[in-house]
Scaffold this active site. Structure first.
Site, short mmCIF file in Angstrom:
data_model
loop_
_atom_site.label_atom_id
_atom_site.label_comp_id
_atom_site.label_asym_id
_atom_site.label_seq_id
_atom_site.Cartn_x
_atom_site.Cartn_y
_atom_site.Cartn_z
N ARG A 188 17.31 43.33 -13.22
CA ARG A 188 15.87 43.57 -12.99
C ARG A 188 15.55 43.70 -11.50
O ARG A 188 14.56 44.31 -11.11
CB ARG A 188 15.03 42.47 -13.67
N TYR A 212 -4.72 61.93 -14.32
CA TYR A 212 -4.01 61.58 -15.54
C TYR A 212 -4.74 60.42 -16.22
O TYR A 212 -5.03 59.42 -15.57
CB TYR A 212 -2.56 61.21 -15.22
N ASP A 216 -0.07 61.59 -6.82
CA ASP A 216 0.71 61.78 -8.05
C ASP A 216 1.18 63.23 -8.02
O ASP A 216 0.39 64.16 -8.19
CB ASP A 216 -0.18 61.50 -9.28
N LYS A 239 9.10 63.91 -16.80
CA LYS A 239 8.74 65.33 -16.92
C LYS A 239 9.85 66.21 -16.31
O LYS A 239 10.93 66.27 -16.84
CB LYS A 239 7.39 65.56 -16.26
C1 LIG Z 1 0.28 63.58 -13.95
C2 LIG Z 1 0.90 62.42 -14.69
N1 LIG Z 1 0.99 61.24 -14.08
C3 LIG Z 1 1.53 60.17 -14.70
C4 LIG Z 1 1.98 60.24 -16.00
C5 LIG Z 1 2.54 59.03 -16.68
O1 LIG Z 1 3.91 59.12 -16.81
P1 LIG Z 1 4.77 58.40 -17.99
O2 LIG Z 1 4.33 59.00 -19.28
O3 LIG Z 1 6.18 58.66 -17.60
O4 LIG Z 1 4.42 56.94 -17.93
C6 LIG Z 1 1.89 61.46 -16.68
C7 LIG Z 1 2.34 61.57 -18.09
O5 LIG Z 1 2.05 62.51 -18.76
C8 LIG Z 1 1.33 62.58 -16.00
O6 LIG Z 1 1.22 63.77 -16.62
#
Ligand SMILES: Cc1ncc(COP(=O)(O)O)c(C=O)c1O
Length: 372
Positions: free
Chosen positions: A47, A99, A171, A196
């Site tokens: 961890r 998001y 992000d 992604k």
């Molecule tokens: C722009 C964006 N940020 C953060 C996330 C969150 O990522 P995760 O699903 O890997 O937790 C996503 C997920 O779709 C996203 O599209």
């Protein structure tokens, strides 16, 4: 070194023990200490850190032109770990189109943590300046944004945040460092959902944060990760590292295909508007030209009518799969408001598309018949 070369070689030296070119996968949860109780190789418990995750972090650092990086078990574990370092009484600025999971942390947890926030249209720099307060600790941007594909001026926002004494975090999930490197534009950190494009094949979940400086703040975010346990598993780290090797090459095809699909959609009478920053009609096109090397594989479009008309178009597609998420080899189409649920702010007639690596003519033919 160019990005393509870094993506192949960063964190990828042959294994010292065996000479293996593909990295070893260390599944061990615990590591031997020396006689005096210390950890000479730097590892004690999974961890805290593990060798496969450390190898991935070396690559993540290089890709984002950063000083250090942390890998997480998901994009949300990464985002939440940053947000948990905002002190009680602090204020956060979030983009009005961000998001939805990040917005959920703000609405669901900030009140308990004694943190306040405002949603701001960050393409309006004056509005961002006005929204900064003396308690503002963090300005969070997303560009292109999910799902409206808004583009915000990252260099200008970095300056506004720093003038206000706040940290600036981006992000960068939709763009990936293959197309946009926010730290080079002044950001203090960049976060990605590596679920992604980094993973790239829809078979691994992960998150990353790359930091401009290895300092006290990176340590605090790392401490949140260790204590809350949002670490990446060794196997997931291994898969993300493998995905990184082909990131630059895949992004080229994602971008070319998305551009072709966006240009086609823009000619369709049943389409109200296409949100893709590569189109000259996109309000953020000029800013995107400045800060991105290409426009990405994501787009959204609004079908004339409402939810029923949009759902019907998605239902008629044959090559696209109706599913959430993005960044894999296969093309996905999603009625975003349905996925986001009752708190969604997304227009009901919007379909979000992750353009995959199929031949673009097949994708266009599929959308043509779905829109007929
Ligand atoms: C722009 C964006 N940020 C953060 C996330 C969150 O990522 P995760 O699903 O890997 O937790 C996503 C997920 O779709 C996203 O599209």
């Amino acid at each position: 070194m160019h990005f393509e070369t870094k993506a192949i070689h960063a964190g990828g030296q042959p294994d010292r023990e065996t000479g293996a070119i593909a990295p070893p996968l260390h599944l061990s949860t615990t590591f031997e200490r020396s006689e005096d109780g210390t950890t000479p190789r730097g590892f004690s418990y999974i961890r805290d850190a593990n060798p496969t995750q450390a190898q991935l972090e070396e690559a993540l650092t290089a890709l984002d032109s950063a000083a250090g990086a942390l890998a997480f078990g998901s994009g949300m574990a990464a985002a939440a770990s940053i947000l948990q370092t905002v002190p009680r009484g602090g204020h956060v600025l979030l983009p009005d189109d961000c998001y939805y999971g990040v917005r959920e942390v703000a609405t669901g947890f900030f009140p308990q943590w004694g943190v306040t926030f405002d949603l701001v249209a960050m393409e309006d720099l004056e509005a961002v300046r006005r929204a900064c307060r003396k308690e503002t600790k963090l300005l969070w941007a997303e560009s292109p944004s999910n799902p409206l594909m808004k583009i915000v001026d990252l260099a200008a926002l970095a300056k506004i945040a720093h003038d206000a004494g706040a940290r600036f975090v981006v992000d960068g999930t939709f763009a990936t460092p293959a197309l946009q490197r926010p730290i080079e534009l002044g950001a203090d950190a960049v976060m990605h959902s590596t679920t992604k494009y980094f993973g790239g094949h829809g078979d691994v979940q992960g998150g990353s944060i790359a930091f401009r400086e290895r300092g006290e703040w990176m340590e605090r975010v790392g401490h949140v990760r260790t204590i809350i346990g949002g670490v990446a598993s060794p196997f997931n780290s291994w898969l993300v590292l493998r995905g990184i090797r082909t990131l630059a090459a895949r992004m080229r095809v994602h971008c070319a295909n998305a551009r072709a699909v966006a240009e086609f959609l823009a000619t369709q009478p049943r389409v109200e508007v296409v949100h893709y920053p590569g189109l000259k009609s996109h309000p953020g096109h000029d800013v995107a030209m400045r800060q991105m090397s290409d426009f990405g594989g994501m787009l959204s479009f609004r079908v004339k009518g409402g939810a029923a008309e949009a759902l019907a178009v998605a239902a008629r597609t044959k090559i696209f799969t109706r599913a959430t998420s993005l960044g894999g080899v296969e093309s996905l189409i999603e009625h975003r408001a349905t996925s986001e649920g009752p708190a969604s702010r997304t227009p009901q007639n919007l379909l979000r598309v992750s353009v995959g690596l199929e031949h673009p003519d097949d994708l266009i033919d599929d959308l043509r018949q779905a829109l007929a």
